[in-house]
Structures are given as structure tokens and as C-alpha cells.
Design a protein around this motif. Structure first.
Motif, short mmCIF file in Angstrom:
data_model
loop_
_atom_site.label_atom_id
_atom_site.label_comp_id
_atom_site.label_asym_id
_atom_site.label_seq_id
_atom_site.Cartn_x
_atom_site.Cartn_y
_atom_site.Cartn_z
N PRO A 247 -15.59 -57.31 -5.50
CA PRO A 247 -16.19 -57.63 -4.19
C PRO A 247 -16.34 -56.41 -3.30
O PRO A 247 -17.27 -56.32 -2.49
CB PRO A 247 -15.22 -58.63 -3.59
CG PRO A 247 -14.52 -59.24 -4.73
CD PRO A 247 -14.45 -58.15 -5.79
N ASP A 248 -15.46 -55.41 -3.43
CA ASP A 248 -15.54 -54.19 -2.62
C ASP A 248 -16.74 -53.34 -3.02
O ASP A 248 -17.23 -52.57 -2.22
CB ASP A 248 -14.27 -53.34 -2.78
CG ASP A 248 -13.09 -53.98 -2.07
OD1 ASP A 248 -13.32 -54.89 -1.25
OD2 ASP A 248 -11.95 -53.57 -2.33
N PRO B 117 -7.60 -64.26 1.17
CA PRO B 117 -7.61 -63.35 2.32
C PRO B 117 -7.50 -61.91 1.81
O PRO B 117 -6.90 -61.66 0.76
CB PRO B 117 -6.36 -63.75 3.10
CG PRO B 117 -5.96 -65.08 2.59
CD PRO B 117 -6.48 -65.19 1.20
N GLU B 118 -8.07 -61.01 2.55
CA GLU B 118 -8.08 -59.60 2.13
C GLU B 118 -6.67 -59.07 1.88
O GLU B 118 -6.44 -58.34 0.92
CB GLU B 118 -8.79 -58.75 3.19
CG GLU B 118 -8.94 -57.30 2.81
CD GLU B 118 -9.84 -57.09 1.59
OE1 GLU B 118 -9.67 -56.05 0.93
OE2 GLU B 118 -10.68 -57.95 1.29
N GLN B 119 -5.72 -59.44 2.70
CA GLN B 119 -4.35 -58.98 2.55
C GLN B 119 -3.75 -59.44 1.22
O GLN B 119 -3.08 -58.67 0.54
CB GLN B 119 -3.49 -59.47 3.71
CG GLN B 119 -2.06 -58.99 3.66
CD GLN B 119 -1.25 -59.48 4.84
OE1 GLN B 119 -1.75 -60.19 5.71
NE2 GLN B 119 0.01 -59.11 4.88
N ARG C 60 -11.44 -55.94 -7.63
CA ARG C 60 -12.10 -54.84 -6.89
C ARG C 60 -13.60 -55.07 -6.77
O ARG C 60 -14.23 -54.48 -5.90
CB ARG C 60 -11.83 -53.51 -7.58
CG ARG C 60 -10.45 -53.00 -7.35
CD ARG C 60 -10.30 -51.57 -7.81
NE ARG C 60 -8.97 -51.10 -7.51
CZ ARG C 60 -8.10 -50.68 -8.42
NH1 ARG C 60 -8.44 -50.67 -9.69
NH2 ARG C 60 -6.91 -50.28 -8.05
N SER D 214 -10.70 -65.80 -6.07
CA SER D 214 -10.71 -64.53 -5.34
C SER D 214 -11.65 -64.51 -4.15
O SER D 214 -11.40 -63.81 -3.18
CB SER D 214 -11.02 -63.36 -6.28
OG SER D 214 -12.33 -63.48 -6.79
N GLN D 215 -12.75 -65.25 -4.20
CA GLN D 215 -13.65 -65.27 -3.06
C GLN D 215 -13.01 -65.94 -1.86
O GLN D 215 -13.39 -65.69 -0.73
CB GLN D 215 -14.95 -65.95 -3.43
CG GLN D 215 -15.77 -65.16 -4.43
CD GLN D 215 -17.05 -65.88 -4.79
OE1 GLN D 215 -17.27 -67.01 -4.38
NE2 GLN D 215 -17.89 -65.22 -5.57
N ARG E 287 -5.46 -60.25 -1.49
CA ARG E 287 -6.18 -59.55 -2.55
C ARG E 287 -5.64 -58.14 -2.73
O ARG E 287 -5.40 -57.68 -3.84
CB ARG E 287 -7.68 -59.53 -2.25
CG ARG E 287 -8.54 -59.22 -3.45
CD ARG E 287 -10.00 -59.53 -3.17
NE ARG E 287 -10.60 -58.66 -2.19
CZ ARG E 287 -10.96 -57.40 -2.42
NH1 ARG E 287 -10.77 -56.88 -3.59
NH2 ARG E 287 -11.51 -56.68 -1.47
N GLU E 288 -5.40 -57.44 -1.62
CA GLU E 288 -4.86 -56.07 -1.68
C GLU E 288 -3.45 -56.07 -2.27
O GLU E 288 -3.10 -55.19 -3.06
CB GLU E 288 -4.86 -55.43 -0.29
CG GLU E 288 -6.24 -55.05 0.19
CD GLU E 288 -6.92 -54.02 -0.70
OE1 GLU E 288 -6.25 -53.09 -1.19
OE2 GLU E 288 -8.13 -54.16 -0.93
N GLU E 289 -2.64 -57.04 -1.88
CA GLU E 289 -1.28 -57.15 -2.42
C GLU E 289 -1.32 -57.40 -3.93
O GLU E 289 -0.55 -56.81 -4.68
CB GLU E 289 -0.54 -58.28 -1.72
CG GLU E 289 0.88 -58.48 -2.19
CD GLU E 289 1.56 -59.63 -1.46
OE1 GLU E 289 2.13 -60.48 -2.15
OE2 GLU E 289 1.50 -59.65 -0.23
#
Length: 93
Positions: free
Chosen positions: A90-91, A24-26, A88, A20-21, A28-30
């Protein structure tokens, strides 16, 4: 989505979580959106099974099968919830 598909997606989500690190953000969101959908599906299945148990007369063998299915969905939902929480994290930092 069938139970096999659900388990396959769960495995893919676990693998993504392990890296997960690097995601890419996209992506991870998907993955989080997919996980939300899967948790919702598992919740609906658990509720539907509960409804059948509460509103119909079922024989003992059917009741055992329904309760087993509920347990499977509950376990899968909890596992997917852990993946969501970890993705979540990392956020929150």
C-alpha cells in the motif's frame, strides 16, 4: 522465540495481511517491525546451522536433521518475507 512461537506469529501476520486495508497504520507498522525481526531471526538460524555443517564433523543423521531444520527456517523466512512485501505494497501505490 521458539519455532512454535515463530509459526504462531507468522499465522497472525497472515491474518492481519488478509485485512491489511482495514488495519490502522500503527498496527501495520508494528506488524512490519515484527516481520523484520522474525526474518532476521530465521536468517541467523540458517547461518548458524550452516556454520555447524561446515565447521564440525557431523554424522549423517545429524547432517540430515540440520539440513531439515535449515529448510524449515528457509521456508518460514520466505513466507514472512512475502507477508512483509504485501504489507508494504500500500505504501508503494
Amino acid at each position: 522465540m521458539g519455532i512454535r512461537d515463530f509459526i504462531q506469529y507468522l499465522q497472525e501476520h497472515r491474518e492481519k495481511l488478509q485485512r491489511s486495508q482495514k488495519l490502522p497504520e500503527q498496527v501495520r507498522e508494528e506488524t512490519l517491525k515484527e516481520a523484520d525481526t522474525m526474518v532476521g531471526m530465521a536468517d541467523a538460524a540458517i547461518k548458524d546451522l550452516d556454520s555447524v555443517l561446515n565447521n564440525r564433523r557431523v554424522n549423517l543423521n545429524e547432517e540430515h536433521a540440520l539440513r531439515f531444520a535449515q529448510d524449515v527456517f528457509t521456508h518460514l523466512r520466505e513466507d514472512e518475507e512475502r507477508v512483509k512485501e504485501a504489507l508494504r505494497a500500500p505504501d508503494e501505490g
